[in-house]
Motif scaffolding. Structure first.
Motif, PDB file in Angstrom:
ATOM      1  N   THR A 289      -3.989   1.530  -5.867  1.00 19.71           N
ATOM      2  CA  THR A 289      -2.913   1.698  -4.880  1.00 19.71           C
ATOM      3  C   THR A 289      -3.471   2.242  -3.575  1.00 19.71           C
ATOM      4  O   THR A 289      -3.126   1.770  -2.491  1.00 19.71           O
ATOM      5  N   ASN A 338       4.854   0.697  -1.062  1.00 22.96           N
ATOM      6  CA  ASN A 338       5.086  -0.289  -2.118  1.00 22.96           C
ATOM      7  C   ASN A 338       6.328  -0.002  -2.946  1.00 22.96           C
ATOM      8  O   ASN A 338       6.885  -0.910  -3.575  1.00 22.96           O
ATOM      9  N   ALA A 353       3.350  -4.557   4.382  1.00 21.72           N
ATOM     10  CA  ALA A 353       3.277  -5.108   3.022  1.00 21.72           C
ATOM     11  C   ALA A 353       1.975  -5.857   2.793  1.00 21.72           C
ATOM     12  O   ALA A 353       1.427  -6.481   3.695  1.00 21.72           O
TER      13      ALA A 353
END
Length: 373
Positions: A289, A338, A353
């Motif tokens: 992430t 996210n 994004a």
């Protein structure tokens, strides 16, 4: 609702106060008081697993709460212990099982497992052995008298200086490792006792005579501080783990990103390679992430994943509190993008994004990651 970054910061800025709030919860307080009042009464593996309340508390403390039903599985692990590298617990990929068995080491310590302290039981056992080697009867009045004095007073010792200032305790402790207090250099012994046992380069670990490392390990003041002569992993250390685990679970009920960040913060100092990260799905998720990698990257070749992580991040940063904080700020920010906690964030997140990755091969994705813009 607070965003991921803010929620994490509110908890992490004073982690001890956050844990105190958890400890004050009525259910947590009751379970903890019960655990501490009863764990020292446990004298066997059967005693342990058959007391559902104690066993579930301990399992949760080590992050194994979802396996507390698998008692036969855990009994096997506990019976085989962790001394043998090929024991059941040591062969499991998930190292939490070996850590659990180490804390509740019935295989090595028998009925004393939940009260065992190396500065007490281990030192006295070694002293008896050394007395026998020296030609003394371990059951003689002299040996018994010295051991009785040692056990009656060692728990009052709270520091290296305390130990060294009591000549009778100091002599006993050194004799347990075949060292003569009359001839040993006190400055060296002090450095040995202050050593970081886990550091191969510490004073204790770099001495030719392994007795010094054994002495440092038995007391381990560096790791356990003033509790070194009383600490038992089945007691307060397990409670501390339980409280931290509960804190993380509570945070996860509101925001899973906060739970992941707290978990990574806790595990970071023990990470020694990228394979440690990849072996833990939660740690790997945090790193992916933070780097903006899709979940599908987890299916790539394990060596390629480790290689990419190494190119992007410096593993030693995780042992630096300031750099770790910076990394987790990056993670919580990316997690929020996210997984927005509010519609306002959702609309803004479109600007940041990640591109859709379906249809893109792993090799191409890795090649793109290596590009410098």
């Amino acid at each position: 609702m607070l965003n991921t970054f803010t929620s994490y910061q509110l908890i992490a800025k004073d982690i001890n106060k956050s844990i105190d709030r958890i400890e004050q919860q009525p259910t947590v307080d009751r379970d903890t008081q019960y655990y501490l009042a009863n764990i020292t009464k446990v004298k066997s593996i059967d005693d342990f697993v058959n007391n559902d309340r104690l066993f579930k508390y301990a399992m949760k403390a080590f992050g194994l709460g979802d396996m507390d039903y698998a008692k036969a599985f855990m009994v096997k692990a506990l019976k085989e212990g962790v001394t043998d590298p090929n024991s059941f617990a040591n062969k499991l990929t998930d190292k939490r099982y070996a850590q659990f068995v180490s804390a509740f080491n019935f295989a090595a310590n028998g009925p004393d497992a939940t009260i065992y302290n190396s500065a007490q039981q281990l030192v006295t056992k070694n002293y008896a052995t050394q007395a026998q080697i020296a030609g003394l009867d371990p059951n003689s009045d002299y040996v018994k008298g010295e051991t009785t004095y040692y056990l009656a007073n060692i728990t009052k010792v709270k520091s290296v200086d305390d130990l060294m200032s009591n000549s009778r305790l100091y002599t006993y402790a050194l004799a347990a490792y075949g060292l003569d207090s009359a001839t040993e250099d006190k400055d060296l012994i002090k450095q040995v006792l202050q050593s970081k046992v886990s550091d191969p380069g510490s004073v204790a670990n770099t001495q030719t005579n392994p007795a010094y490392a054994g002495l440092a390990l038995a007391f381990n003041f560096q790791a356990n501080g003033e509790n070194a002569t009383t600490i038992n992993p089945a007691q307060q250390p397990t409670v501390d783990k339980y409280l931290r685990q509960t804190l993380e679970e509570d945070a996860g009920q509101t925001n899973e990103g906060v739970r992941l960040a707290l978990y990574f913060q806790r595990k970071a100092p023990d990470i020694t390679s990228w394979y440690d990260v990849l072996a833990d799905t939660a740690l790997a998720s945090v790193v992916r992430t933070a780097l903006g990698l899709p979940d599908s990257f987890a299916t790539a070749d394990i060596d390629k994943q480790a290689q990419l992580f190494e190119q992007k991040l410096d593993l030693t940063d995780f042992t630096d509190p300031a750099k770790l904080t910076k990394f987790l700020t990056r993670f919580t920010s990316m997690y929020e993008i996210n997984n927005p906690t509010s519609p306002a964030v959702s609309s803004v997140s479109v600007l940041f994004a990640q591109p859709v990755t379906s249809g893109i091969s792993t090799d191409l994705m890795m090649a793109m990651q290596k590009l410098k813009f």
